[in-house]
Design a protein around this motif. Structure first.
Motif, PDB file in Angstrom:
ATOM      1  N   ALA A 273       0.829  -1.212   0.000  1.00  0.00           N
ATOM      2  CA  ALA A 273       0.000   0.000   0.000  1.00  0.00           C
ATOM      3  C   ALA A 273       0.863   1.261   0.000  1.00  0.00           C
ATOM      4  O   ALA A 273       0.493   2.282  -0.593  1.00  0.00           O
ATOM      5  CB  ALA A 273      -0.935  -0.009   1.208  1.00  0.00           C
ATOM      6  N   VAL A 274       2.048   1.180   0.636  1.00  0.00           N
ATOM      7  CA  VAL A 274       2.959   2.336   0.663  1.00  0.00           C
ATOM      8  C   VAL A 274       3.362   2.694  -0.766  1.00  0.00           C
ATOM      9  O   VAL A 274       3.281   3.859  -1.185  1.00  0.00           O
ATOM     10  CB  VAL A 274       4.231   2.035   1.504  1.00  0.00           C
ATOM     11  CG1 VAL A 274       5.290   3.107   1.298  1.00  0.00           C
ATOM     12  CG2 VAL A 274       3.885   1.918   2.981  1.00  0.00           C
ATOM     13  N   GLU A 292      -2.343  16.930   3.535  1.00  0.00           N
ATOM     14  CA  GLU A 292      -3.617  17.542   3.951  1.00  0.00           C
ATOM     15  C   GLU A 292      -4.745  16.511   3.889  1.00  0.00           C
ATOM     16  O   GLU A 292      -5.599  16.465   4.773  1.00  0.00           O
ATOM     17  CB  GLU A 292      -3.960  18.755   3.057  1.00  0.00           C
ATOM     18  CG  GLU A 292      -3.079  19.985   3.305  1.00  0.00           C
ATOM     19  CD  GLU A 292      -2.923  20.328   4.796  1.00  0.00           C
ATOM     20  OE1 GLU A 292      -3.946  20.402   5.493  1.00  0.00           O
ATOM     21  OE2 GLU A 292      -1.778  20.493   5.258  1.00  0.00           O
ATOM     22  N   LYS A 293      -4.749  15.680   2.852  1.00  0.00           N
ATOM     23  CA  LYS A 293      -5.769  14.635   2.741  1.00  0.00           C
ATOM     24  C   LYS A 293      -5.698  13.691   3.954  1.00  0.00           C
ATOM     25  O   LYS A 293      -6.714  13.305   4.528  1.00  0.00           O
ATOM     26  CB  LYS A 293      -5.560  13.810   1.455  1.00  0.00           C
ATOM     27  CG  LYS A 293      -6.209  14.398   0.213  1.00  0.00           C
ATOM     28  CD  LYS A 293      -5.675  13.730  -1.058  1.00  0.00           C
ATOM     29  CE  LYS A 293      -6.147  12.312  -1.289  1.00  0.00           C
ATOM     30  NZ  LYS A 293      -7.584  12.163  -1.516  1.00  0.00           N
ATOM     31  N   ARG A 302      -5.287   7.642   4.342  1.00  0.00           N
ATOM     32  CA  ARG A 302      -4.317   7.614   5.437  1.00  0.00           C
ATOM     33  C   ARG A 302      -2.926   7.478   4.851  1.00  0.00           C
ATOM     34  O   ARG A 302      -2.766   6.886   3.785  1.00  0.00           O
ATOM     35  CB  ARG A 302      -4.546   6.400   6.337  1.00  0.00           C
ATOM     36  CG  ARG A 302      -5.656   6.590   7.316  1.00  0.00           C
ATOM     37  CD  ARG A 302      -5.664   5.502   8.367  1.00  0.00           C
ATOM     38  NE  ARG A 302      -6.488   5.919   9.498  1.00  0.00           N
ATOM     39  CZ  ARG A 302      -6.469   5.359  10.688  1.00  0.00           C
ATOM     40  NH1 ARG A 302      -5.672   4.352  10.925  1.00  0.00           N
ATOM     41  NH2 ARG A 302      -7.244   5.799  11.657  1.00  0.00           N
ATOM     42  N   LEU A 303      -1.955   7.996   5.549  1.00  0.00           N
ATOM     43  CA  LEU A 303      -0.583   7.818   5.081  1.00  0.00           C
ATOM     44  C   LEU A 303      -0.171   6.385   5.341  1.00  0.00           C
ATOM     45  O   LEU A 303       0.001   5.981   6.495  1.00  0.00           O
ATOM     46  CB  LEU A 303       0.371   8.724   5.854  1.00  0.00           C
ATOM     47  CG  LEU A 303       0.573  10.141   5.386  1.00  0.00           C
ATOM     48  CD1 LEU A 303       1.830  10.692   6.019  1.00  0.00           C
ATOM     49  CD2 LEU A 303       0.640  10.259   3.877  1.00  0.00           C
ATOM     50  N   MET A 304      -0.040   5.605   4.310  1.00  0.00           N
ATOM     51  CA  MET A 304       0.349   4.209   4.469  1.00  0.00           C
ATOM     52  C   MET A 304       1.813   4.147   4.918  1.00  0.00           C
ATOM     53  O   MET A 304       2.648   4.908   4.428  1.00  0.00           O
ATOM     54  CB  MET A 304       0.165   3.452   3.150  1.00  0.00           C
ATOM     55  CG  MET A 304      -1.272   3.194   2.848  1.00  0.00           C
ATOM     56  SD  MET A 304      -1.945   2.051   4.088  1.00  0.00           S
ATOM     57  CE  MET A 304      -3.422   2.838   4.542  1.00  0.00           C
ATOM     58  N   GLY A 305       2.095   3.221   5.831  1.00  0.00           N
ATOM     59  CA  GLY A 305       3.458   3.125   6.350  1.00  0.00           C
ATOM     60  C   GLY A 305       3.732   4.096   7.485  1.00  0.00           C
ATOM     61  O   GLY A 305       4.874   4.235   7.911  1.00  0.00           O
ATOM     62  N   LEU A 361       2.715   9.535  15.075  1.00  0.00           N
ATOM     63  CA  LEU A 361       2.624   8.776  13.828  1.00  0.00           C
ATOM     64  C   LEU A 361       3.943   8.881  13.073  1.00  0.00           C
ATOM     65  O   LEU A 361       4.188   9.854  12.375  1.00  0.00           O
ATOM     66  CB  LEU A 361       1.481   9.328  12.962  1.00  0.00           C
ATOM     67  CG  LEU A 361       0.074   9.191  13.533  1.00  0.00           C
ATOM     68  CD1 LEU A 361      -0.934   9.955  12.691  1.00  0.00           C
ATOM     69  CD2 LEU A 361      -0.313   7.721  13.605  1.00  0.00           C
ATOM     70  N   PHE A 362       4.781   7.891  13.279  1.00  0.00           N
ATOM     71  CA  PHE A 362       6.097   7.889  12.633  1.00  0.00           C
ATOM     72  C   PHE A 362       6.125   6.806  11.559  1.00  0.00           C
ATOM     73  O   PHE A 362       5.301   5.884  11.603  1.00  0.00           O
ATOM     74  CB  PHE A 362       7.177   7.640  13.685  1.00  0.00           C
ATOM     75  CG  PHE A 362       7.174   8.679  14.768  1.00  0.00           C
ATOM     76  CD1 PHE A 362       7.512   9.995  14.487  1.00  0.00           C
ATOM     77  CD2 PHE A 362       6.791   8.354  16.059  1.00  0.00           C
ATOM     78  CE1 PHE A 362       7.491  10.964  15.476  1.00  0.00           C
ATOM     79  CE2 PHE A 362       6.760   9.321  17.053  1.00  0.00           C
ATOM     80  CZ  PHE A 362       7.110  10.626  16.760  1.00  0.00           C
ATOM     81  N   PRO A 363       7.081   6.907  10.626  1.00  0.00           N
ATOM     82  CA  PRO A 363       7.147   5.840   9.618  1.00  0.00           C
ATOM     83  C   PRO A 363       7.382   4.497  10.308  1.00  0.00           C
ATOM     84  O   PRO A 363       8.182   4.410  11.240  1.00  0.00           O
ATOM     85  CB  PRO A 363       8.359   6.220   8.768  1.00  0.00           C
ATOM     86  CG  PRO A 363       8.613   7.664   9.032  1.00  0.00           C
ATOM     87  CD  PRO A 363       8.110   7.937  10.419  1.00  0.00           C
ATOM     88  N   ASN A 364       6.646   3.486   9.884  1.00  0.00           N
ATOM     89  CA  ASN A 364       6.848   2.150  10.459  1.00  0.00           C
ATOM     90  C   ASN A 364       7.734   1.324   9.526  1.00  0.00           C
ATOM     91  O   ASN A 364       8.168   1.800   8.477  1.00  0.00           O
ATOM     92  CB  ASN A 364       5.498   1.487  10.761  1.00  0.00           C
ATOM     93  CG  ASN A 364       4.623   1.364   9.529  1.00  0.00           C
ATOM     94  OD1 ASN A 364       5.101   0.970   8.472  1.00  0.00           O
ATOM     95  ND2 ASN A 364       3.352   1.712   9.659  1.00  0.00           N
TER      96      ASN A 364
END
Ligand code: ACO
Length: 431
Positions: A273-274, A292-293, A302-305, A361-364
């Motif tokens: 998904a990322v 913004e989305k 949502r921001l994937m990852g 919410l940090f990059p996973n």
């Protein structure tokens, strides 16, 4: 068991009961609630298991607040730097790091089982050319249950270990076969003189038409990626494997249920998904619009990852993976790849945005694993199968732990019923 207890009072009836508190070796103590229903007539409700331990385990420990991940007590950072995927597999399965002789014997035992039955190979022909490799992987892994009847006496330690070796050895072969089917290329058989991860690369990328040289940068980065994804405590797929296995079902069927749970974009499907998201963003100039989305509550995007249920500060695997991603990108000289440029810009802008930092919410790990796999030339559809190849050892280790636990009970959750109350059937003509 300690003498520590928690007192629960029913404010309606005034009834009080003491509940024992169990201490683990690490992590928060656990209130044992099994007598709650018997004593009070209440169930507990914890949607998504945010405060509920679903089992006891000795394998993997996570401290989400402090960004700690331990396999059998060893920090993930040390294992990623010094160990190999097969050594980590031994550790997860057996509880201790192997001696040289033990590792050699394990390597040999696993390697013996890399081939899949030729009839099983034929199953791929039944799939359409554009079938998702996770669909093929899940189906074919479930089908393993139709083949290995010789070792499914779950009470026999030899049978159990043989099953563990088989699952671990065959998963890369099945994942690679799914890829070859997707690409319309001939299957490549496993080469047992190669190390596990090199063998996977060879089965994926070699073709009969020309010699294939395994790039040592790819091999090391992939091996590290497999180490980092190998187990992760009671995540959705491991919990699925445990619930399925608690019925005493065929272990290959249980592992297939883990594959199915892993596929979702909120879990192992996130790495794919990322990349789909990065492709959709398309250009660095679009990054602010997508941020913004992601912040807009009326927009499902949502921001994937980004984000994690347990890690609310940082994901220790993501730290290692980011370093590996930076090295791989530099060594492979792909700085000019537009998708990877979007990734870097997105990471930079999100980490400077209070919406994401305030919500922790940090990059996973999937954010960076997607980037590494993209840089190495994997098609996005193969990202989750690679995750499955790695997580298999976690699933099978937890399966082995669970079925030898003397406290094993079939998993049978209860519910908070909010449907219609008792009513009488009405004839269709009168409705
Ligand atoms: N983008 C934008 N906002 C987000 C994101 C995100 N990726 N993740 C969480 N949020 C927001 C939520 O909207 C919520 O906001 P609110 O408090 O204003 O309502 C808040 O952050 C908390 O989010 P929850 O969904 O409650 O957090 P939860 O712990 O249930 O979810 C999850 C964790 C599923 C990982 C989530 O962060 C997510 O969907 N991330 C994207 C998918 C992803 O990367 N998954 C991989 C996980 S790692 C792995 O499986 C190996």
């Amino acid at each position: 068991m300690t003498s520590r207890t928690v007192t629960v009072t029913d404010n309606t009836t005034g009834k009080r009961i003491e509940m024992p508190v169990r201490e683990g070796t690490h992590g928060p103590p656990v209130v044992e609630i099994k007598d709650l229903y018997k004593e009070f007539g209440y169930f507990t409700y914890d949607a998504g298991f945010t405060s509920t331990a679903s089992c006891r385990s000795d394998i993997t420990f996570i401290d989400g607040e402090n960004g700690i991940l331990l396999y059998r007590g060893y920090p993930i950072e040390q294992l990623a730097e010094h160990s190999s995927f097969l050594e980590v597999s031994y550790l997860l399965l057996h509880g201790e790091l192997p001696t040289r002789e033990e590792l050699d014997a394990f390597n040999q035992a696993v390697t013996e089982h890399t081939m899949i039955n030729e009839s099983l190979k034929e199953f791929f022909d039944g799939f359409h050319y554009d079938a998702h490799p996770m669909a093929m992987l899940t189906g074919v892994v479930a089908s393993l249950s139709a083949f290995y009847h010789d070792a499914i006496n779950l009470g026999d330690p030899g049978n159990r270990m043989l099953t563990c070796h088989r699952v671990l050895a065959k998963m890369p072969t099945i994942a690679a076969a799914a890829y070859k089917h997707m690409m319309g290329e001939p299957f490549v058989y496993p080469l047992n003189r190669l190390y596990h991860t090199e063998n996977l690369l060879n089965m994926l990328f070699s073709r009969p038409t020309e010699p294939y040289e395994i790039n040592p940068i790819h091999a090391r980065a992939l091996d590290q990626l497999l180490i980092l994804h190998a187990d992760h405590e009671q995540n959705a797929s491991a919990a699925t494997v445990r619930l399925t296995s608690s019925t005493g079902t065929n272990p290959f069927a249980s592992i297939a249920s883990g594959c199915a749970a892993l596929w979702g974009p909120a879990h192992g499907g996130a790495n794919e998904a990322v990349l789909n998201m990065l492709h959709e963003i398309g250009d660095v100039s679009q990054v602010p619009r997508y941020l913004e989305k992601a912040k807009d509550k009326d927009d499902p995007f949502r921001l994937m990852g980004f984000g994690h249920r347990v890690y609310k500060n940082f994901d220790p695997r993501a730290k290692v993976m980011k370093q590996s991603a930076d090295e791989v990108l530099e060594l492979l000289g792909v700085e000019n790849n537009p998708t990877l440029q979007v990734a870097k810009e997105l990471e930079k802008q999100a980490l400077a945005d209070p919406y994401f930092t305030d919500k922790k919410l940090f990059p996973n790990v999937d954010f960076y694993s997607g980037i590494i796999l993209e840089a190495m030339g994997f098609p996005t559809a193969m990202f989750t199968p690679i995750f499955a190849v790695s997580r298999t050892i976690g699933w099978i280790s937890q399966w082995k732990e669970m079925i030898t636990d003397p406290q094993l009970k079939i998993g049978r959750p209860r519910q908070l019923y909010q449907g219609v109350t008792l009513r009488d059937y009405t004839d269709i003509e009168t409705r």
